[in-house]
Design a protein around this motif. Structure first.
Motif, PDB file in Angstrom:
ATOM      1  N   PRO A 128       0.833  -1.214   0.000  1.00 11.30           N
ATOM      2  CA  PRO A 128       0.000   0.000   0.000  1.00 11.30           C
ATOM      3  C   PRO A 128       0.859   1.252   0.000  1.00 11.30           C
ATOM      4  CG  PRO A 128      -0.002  -1.014   2.167  1.00 11.30           C
ATOM      5  CD  PRO A 128       0.707  -1.970   1.261  1.00 11.30           C
ATOM      6  N   PRO A 129       0.575   2.207  -0.874  1.00 10.34           N
ATOM      7  CA  PRO A 129       1.341   3.445  -0.909  1.00 10.34           C
ATOM      8  C   PRO A 129       0.902   4.389   0.205  1.00 10.34           C
ATOM      9  CG  PRO A 129      -0.381   3.525  -2.542  1.00 10.34           C
ATOM     10  CD  PRO A 129      -0.461   2.158  -1.924  1.00 10.34           C
ATOM     11  N   PRO A 130       1.668   5.444   0.466  1.00 12.74           N
ATOM     12  CA  PRO A 130       1.262   6.432   1.479  1.00 12.74           C
ATOM     13  C   PRO A 130      -0.040   7.119   1.067  1.00 12.74           C
ATOM     14  CG  PRO A 130       3.568   6.712   0.854  1.00 12.74           C
ATOM     15  CD  PRO A 130       2.971   5.760  -0.133  1.00 12.74           C
ATOM     16  N   TYR A 131      -0.745   7.654   2.060  1.00 12.41           N
ATOM     17  CA  TYR A 131      -1.929   8.463   1.771  1.00 12.41           C
ATOM     18  C   TYR A 131      -1.510   9.768   1.110  1.00 12.41           C
ATOM     19  CZ  TYR A 131      -4.430   5.400   5.034  1.00 12.41           C
ATOM     20  OH  TYR A 131      -4.986   4.322   5.675  1.00 12.41           O
ATOM     21  N   ALA A 132      -2.190  10.140   0.039  1.00  8.78           N
ATOM     22  CA  ALA A 132      -1.958  11.439  -0.579  1.00  8.78           C
ATOM     23  C   ALA A 132      -2.635  12.510   0.275  1.00  8.78           C
ATOM     24  CB  ALA A 132      -2.527  11.455  -1.987  1.00  8.78           C
ATOM     25  N   GLU A 133      -1.941  13.612   0.515  1.00  9.80           N
ATOM     26  CA  GLU A 133      -2.531  14.731   1.244  1.00  9.80           C
ATOM     27  C   GLU A 133      -3.243  15.623   0.235  1.00  9.80           C
ATOM     28  OE1 GLU A 133      -2.701  14.862   4.442  1.00  9.80           O
ATOM     29  OE2 GLU A 133      -1.437  13.104   4.727  1.00  9.80           O
ATOM     30  N   LEU A 134      -4.560  15.674   0.326  1.00  7.19           N
ATOM     31  CA  LEU A 134      -5.376  16.306  -0.699  1.00  7.19           C
ATOM     32  C   LEU A 134      -6.153  17.482  -0.124  1.00  7.19           C
ATOM     33  CD1 LEU A 134      -6.720  12.961  -2.164  1.00  7.19           C
ATOM     34  CD2 LEU A 134      -4.894  14.372  -3.121  1.00  7.19           C
TER      35      LEU A 134
END
Length: 230
Positions: free
Chosen positions: A156-162
């Motif tokens: 799983p990749p890191p969470y994108a900060e959106l």
């Protein structure tokens, strides 16, 4: 999946602020709490917990990233009411990709119009819809499900900060007054669902919400998953 359990319970931010919807809506829930129930054609019933959804969608988002999907990339889906639909929805929300769910009722010319206007980076198609998709001649890569290599085996990749104006979904109008029009729903649209979830849907904790709306209709995206979880 590796690292997913450690992400649960992390500090969260409001859905209308900078942050990540998957972290706020799924990772913050008790891992053993019921998130959704699937019913197969043969009557098989499967209960999915929030922990299982987080793990599986994290792997799917890893699979998308491994195929070049990133923040702002459009992922077109033609998978029907299968578990891949919510997993892909969460996978895209996690990495900041833009989900374009399409109805299985679409014909090749309808799919071709959506491909031309949305420019997807990747298409995920159920095997039963592959013939229709191939006749639309999409220029981008296609993944066919059900396929265990899509769901599992990817980190799983890191969470994108959106932010509130980052796109979350692309949906098309029905085309009753002309050709279907592409409509982008930005991330703050998700926080707006809180009002609808509370005052219109009004489901209480522990209750089941059954949506018969198919992917491609806005109510499927909104009312099937996001509103009940909110």
């Amino acid at each position: 999946m590796a690292g997913a359990a450690a992400e649960r319970g992390a500090a969260t931010v409001g859905p209308g602020a900078w942050g990540n919807t998957v972290r706020e809506l799924v990772a913050a829930k008790p891992a053993d709490a019921t998130a959704l129930i699937t019913l197969a054609r043969d009557g098989a019933r499967r209960v999915w917990t929030f922990g299982e959804l987080l793990d599986a969608s994290g792997a799917v988002s890893g699979a998308l990233v491994d195929r070049g999907v990133g923040r702002g990339s459009v992922v077109l889906t033609l998978v029907g009411n299968t578990i891949e639909y919510p997993l892909l929805m969460l996978a895209c929300l996690r990495i900041g990709a833009v989900l374009l769910p399409c109805s299985e009722q679409l014909r090749p010319k309808d799919v071709a119009l959506r491909v031309a206007r949305a420019g997807p980076k990747l298409i995920v198609c159920h095997a039963r819809n592959r013939e229709v998709l191939e006749r639309a001649e999409p220029p981008c890569p296609v993944l066919t499900v059900p396929d265990a290599s899509l769901l599992y085996g990817h980190a799983p990749p890191p969470y994108a900060e959106l932010g509130p104006l980052d796109p979350a979904f692309v949906l098309f109008t029905s085309g009753t007054s002309g050709e279907p029009k592409l409509v982008t729903h930005v991330r703050r649209y998700i926080s707006g669902q809180q009002l609808q979830a509370r005052n219109w849907l009004a489901a209480e904790p522990g209750e089941l919400v059954w949506s018969t709306a198919a992917p491609g209709w806005s109510k499927s995206t909104r009312n099937t998953f996001l509103s009940p979880w909110l």
